[in-house]
Enzyme design. Sequence first.
Site, mmCIF file in Angstrom:
data_model
loop_
_atom_site.group_PDB
_atom_site.id
_atom_site.type_symbol
_atom_site.label_atom_id
_atom_site.label_comp_id
_atom_site.label_asym_id
_atom_site.label_seq_id
_atom_site.Cartn_x
_atom_site.Cartn_y
_atom_site.Cartn_z
ATOM 1 C CG ASP A 160 4.596 1.953 -8.488
ATOM 2 O OD1 ASP A 160 5.523 0.122 -8.517
ATOM 3 O OD2 ASP A 160 3.658 2.289 -7.463
ATOM 4 N N GLY A 180 -8.684 1.228 -2.076
ATOM 5 C CA GLY A 180 -7.434 0.767 -1.897
ATOM 6 C C GLY A 180 -7.078 0.853 -0.607
#
Length: 447
Positions: free
Chosen positions: A171, A54
């Site tokens: 999150d 990522g």
Amino acid sequence: MPKESEVINSEFHVDVQDPERLNGHPVAKFINKLSGQPESYVNRTNYIFGRTLGAGSFGVVRQARKLSTNEDVAIKILLKKALQGNNVQLQMLYEELSILQKLSHPNIVSFKDWFESKDKFYIVTQLATGGELFDRILSRGKFTEVDAVEIIVQILGAVEYMHSKNVVHRDLKPENVLYVDKSENSPLVIADFGIAKQLKGEEDLIYKAAGSLGYVAPEVLTQDGHGKPCDIWSIGVITYTLLCGYSPFIAESVEGFMEECTASRYPVTFHMPYWDNISIDVKRFILKALRLNPADRPTATELLDDPWITSKRVETSNILPDVKKGFSLRKKLRDAIEIVKLNNRIKRLRNMYSLGDDGDNDIEENSLNESLLDGVTHSLDDLRLQSQKKGGELTEEQMKLKSALTKDAFVQIVKAATKNKHKVLAGEEEDDSKKTLHDDRESKSED
């Protein structure tokens, strides 16, 4: 003025006298000293770097192999140049390190190590190789409420532990819930503590917005102060999506989301026929977690004692066919856009990285699967044509599919798929003019 490494060592109690950390090869240590590298940089020789997993605004995450233990790990690599002068982001980095070192739970990704070079910080954590939560569900032959309970119990257990340490994740979403390995009975771990906060006390509140639109609690967006209950809201959204395959919220803006939450008696609707075979207990569980007033939401401990969790009357019928309808298009769209965005971010980071002094090459591009993009393009074409036939409006079914995407992913993949395919494959720069509330670390505001 202390060096950055000294600040981190004193702030986060990293034991720099650990023999495994510093008793590296004497030649390597000597070369590092001559080149001006920090002492901890010798630890880099203990890792072989693999593929990029990522990329964000300040660095990348790469798979690596630790030579001394033959263990696969994930290493977050952050460019100091990107963080330079940004005290808020530096504080977030320090807080993430501090929080990761304090937490030890089987359902939370574990901290392994950290070190730094002249140009970069390296954070080493457990590598979860079993895939994301929804990806694994798609590969199943059957999925029932009993399976959903097992998943939510693990998430609740991790959140209960975090909250006992006065840590708020902020999150929680399916992309941050990972399987440790590919075995059938693999445990789940919660990952990505990039915007997690350490509260000063039980009733401490945070007043700056951060999170992912679609999973973030309303009080976070209104900036009236949020704490542990915001994680409970996110669990409610995850549970809803887990059982039907689509998100309860389809708004693409903060204003639209707030209107959705307050338009009716309840913030979510259980649509027919998707919820026909779902028990009343899980619907009540979801509505408890999604109470608009955070003070009215149950704690993680209380939810673990909820009838849906503890009852033996949970439905055992296979709900996978309905769930897959929502998951499948969501996965295709998200996978394609994430690869495009990943490569574009890596290019920007490489341009910044090329001005540094380190001789190592930690930032590499991944290849984009052309067949994946073809499939997504066709899916979007079908969606667009069907929409045009109905006077430019999406059907209820299509709205549910669209609701499974974040605003940024949906907007960007439509743009990418309608451009010349070869330009997309070449990694043409995407338009970042429209962003979700949470686009990596760029839009994360903190105290």
